[in-house]
Design an enzyme around this catalytic site. Sequence first.
Site, PDB file in Angstrom:
ATOM      1  N   LYS A   1       0.853  -1.192   0.000  1.00  0.00           N
ATOM      2  CA  LYS A   1       0.000   0.000   0.000  1.00  0.00           C
ATOM      3  C   LYS A   1       0.887   1.240   0.000  1.00  0.00           C
ATOM      4  O   LYS A   1       2.040   1.183   0.423  1.00  0.00           O
ATOM      5  CB  LYS A   1      -0.920  -0.006   1.223  1.00  0.00           C
ATOM      6  CG  LYS A   1      -2.003  -1.069   1.140  1.00  0.00           C
ATOM      7  CD  LYS A   1      -2.995  -0.910   2.274  1.00  0.00           C
ATOM      8  CE  LYS A   1      -4.043  -2.009   2.237  1.00  0.00           C
ATOM      9  NZ  LYS A   1      -4.949  -1.918   3.398  1.00  0.00           N
TER      10      LYS A   1
ATOM     11  N   HIS B   1       1.858   6.904   2.550  1.00  0.00           N
ATOM     12  CA  HIS B   1       1.199   8.190   2.302  1.00  0.00           C
ATOM     13  C   HIS B   1       1.414   9.179   3.445  1.00  0.00           C
ATOM     14  O   HIS B   1       2.053   8.860   4.451  1.00  0.00           O
ATOM     15  CB  HIS B   1      -0.288   7.997   1.982  1.00  0.00           C
ATOM     16  CG  HIS B   1      -1.063   7.265   3.036  1.00  0.00           C
ATOM     17  ND1 HIS B   1      -1.292   7.790   4.288  1.00  0.00           N
ATOM     18  CD2 HIS B   1      -1.661   6.048   3.019  1.00  0.00           C
ATOM     19  CE1 HIS B   1      -2.011   6.947   4.997  1.00  0.00           C
ATOM     20  NE2 HIS B   1      -2.241   5.870   4.258  1.00  0.00           N
TER      21      HIS B   1
ATOM     22  N   HIS C   1       1.081   8.350   7.100  1.00  0.00           N
ATOM     23  CA  HIS C   1       2.125   7.595   7.816  1.00  0.00           C
ATOM     24  C   HIS C   1       3.182   8.506   8.438  1.00  0.00           C
ATOM     25  O   HIS C   1       3.999   8.032   9.226  1.00  0.00           O
ATOM     26  CB  HIS C   1       2.841   6.634   6.853  1.00  0.00           C
ATOM     27  CG  HIS C   1       1.975   5.515   6.381  1.00  0.00           C
ATOM     28  ND1 HIS C   1       1.609   5.370   5.062  1.00  0.00           N
ATOM     29  CD2 HIS C   1       1.380   4.499   7.054  1.00  0.00           C
ATOM     30  CE1 HIS C   1       0.836   4.300   4.942  1.00  0.00           C
ATOM     31  NE2 HIS C   1       0.681   3.753   6.131  1.00  0.00           N
TER      32      HIS C   1
END
Length: 565
Positions: free
Chosen positions: A126, A129, A132
Amino acid sequence: MDFKKEIADILNEKISELNLEEIQSMIEIPPNSDMGDFAFPCFKLAKVFRKAPNLIAQDVVEAIGDNNLFEKIDTAGAYVNFTIDKMTFAKTVIEEIIEKGEMFGSSDLGQNKNVIVEFSSPNIAKPFHIGHIRTTVIGSAINNIFKFLGYNTIAINHLGDYGTQFGKLIVAINAWGDREVIKSNPIPELLKLYIKFHEEAENKPELEDEARMWFKKLEDSDEEATELWKWIRDVSLLEFNRVYDMLGIKFDSYAGESFYSDKMPAVLEEMRSKDILQKSQGAEIVDLEPYNMPPALITKKDGSTLYITRDIAAAIYRKNHYDFHKNIYVVGSQQNLHFKQWIKIIELMGHEWAKDCIHVPFGMISLEEGTMSTRKGRVVFLEDVLNKAVERTKEIIASKNPNLEDKERVAKEVGIGAVVFQELSNNRIKDYTFSWDRTLNFDGESGPYVQYTHARASSLIRKSELECTKDVDYKLLSEKEVMDLIRILNKFPEVIIDAGRKHEPAVVTRYIIDVAQAFNKFYHDYSILVEDKELQKARLALVHASKQTIKNGLKLIGVAAPERM
């Protein structure tokens, strides 16, 4: 000299009713320097002496009498205020900073005890982004702070590399994926497949069953499932490490959820043997109703485990492997219940160290267009944010200082530093909305402002030909603005302890803004490179101490301190 300890020793001779530790813990720093450098409140003594606190304060002043350490000792209501002799204060603080250098502010408080800090922990396959950034930089700063306090820290990146989402990805790769295309641009391509799975599953719910079946195969070490899973993990880690390198963050362990898959049967057996698990519609739960929490699902009907099971297994492994003093988890506040549940389960299993597992929550980031959603592809990549900040810095350098040496390196240090600093300047628990304008605004109380203050101090030291760290006449440092700066510098060691106790890097960030502001006032009001060599040397010693403190503070929060800007 520890001024607080010196004052506590003096008071302890006069007040036998309190022990030394009690007295030291009661000593405060007044909100205004006009009230002195330290204050001792006498409210607690009112019951002991059966006397008004203000009268006790007057008695304490009389009992102490004259002391060369102090310029004056007086009272303000119930407080005894101590003003340290200016020369002694300046000499003690500045010489300690110069002598300790990069270790100024550190301590042996931790006595090398093991502290685990789990942070970042993105999900494999994933996007890394903007959401995070919080766990990543807050966790890294907490790790740095505990290390500076004398603990042996173990930074763990508990990768989200297990769970039903891998069943979903395996289904998607087999149905629509092309490995060569994925290899060329791993995360965006895997994200496309993940989004496609959820779109297709809306019309074909049987895909969800197929995904669960593939995850069960992975748990049972099926060869095809394991090979695909390892490949997804490897290409994801390559992507993540590029961002970690930009942030200058390193981990001691990447043991993610999958690491504990073979450790769960023993944990489940222990829970069963201690009668903690109950059957519920074919699944196994722990009843937490008596503790005002909903039941915790431990195994599903098909026998597969959940996130909570893996967290319990991980905590037990870490205690056995590291014998931790503290086990800190830097994870978003929406996981509060999850942490309360599994820590309570560890306690119910009879492990007294459950109290040493600490959840450090933080607020959430949303986008201006709404909540972030990987499933819907609504994300802002962290790498894009960092790269844009670097590009913005390059533009500023090109317009303001085009001849700057090593422009590329400085642009990275300032651009990335600006993003990290902004992230750590507010209390971690606050939610906020990500804004490009705010992130790329370098004015005001920002990282670049503090970095520029450090560079300004470095420039002053370079321009002077004097050795500013020896044979300094500290009597020349007595003006109010000068003493205000020295008082702030003196607080640094206590600031670090406070930040560690609160698990709050913003305590350090706000402190170095205070140092930068006090230094810039000193710089504005007083010429540094004056004709009088003794005065220049004294003021330069203060410049040197300020520069070192700013550098040490920036390093703790993971921000570089450029010598030139």
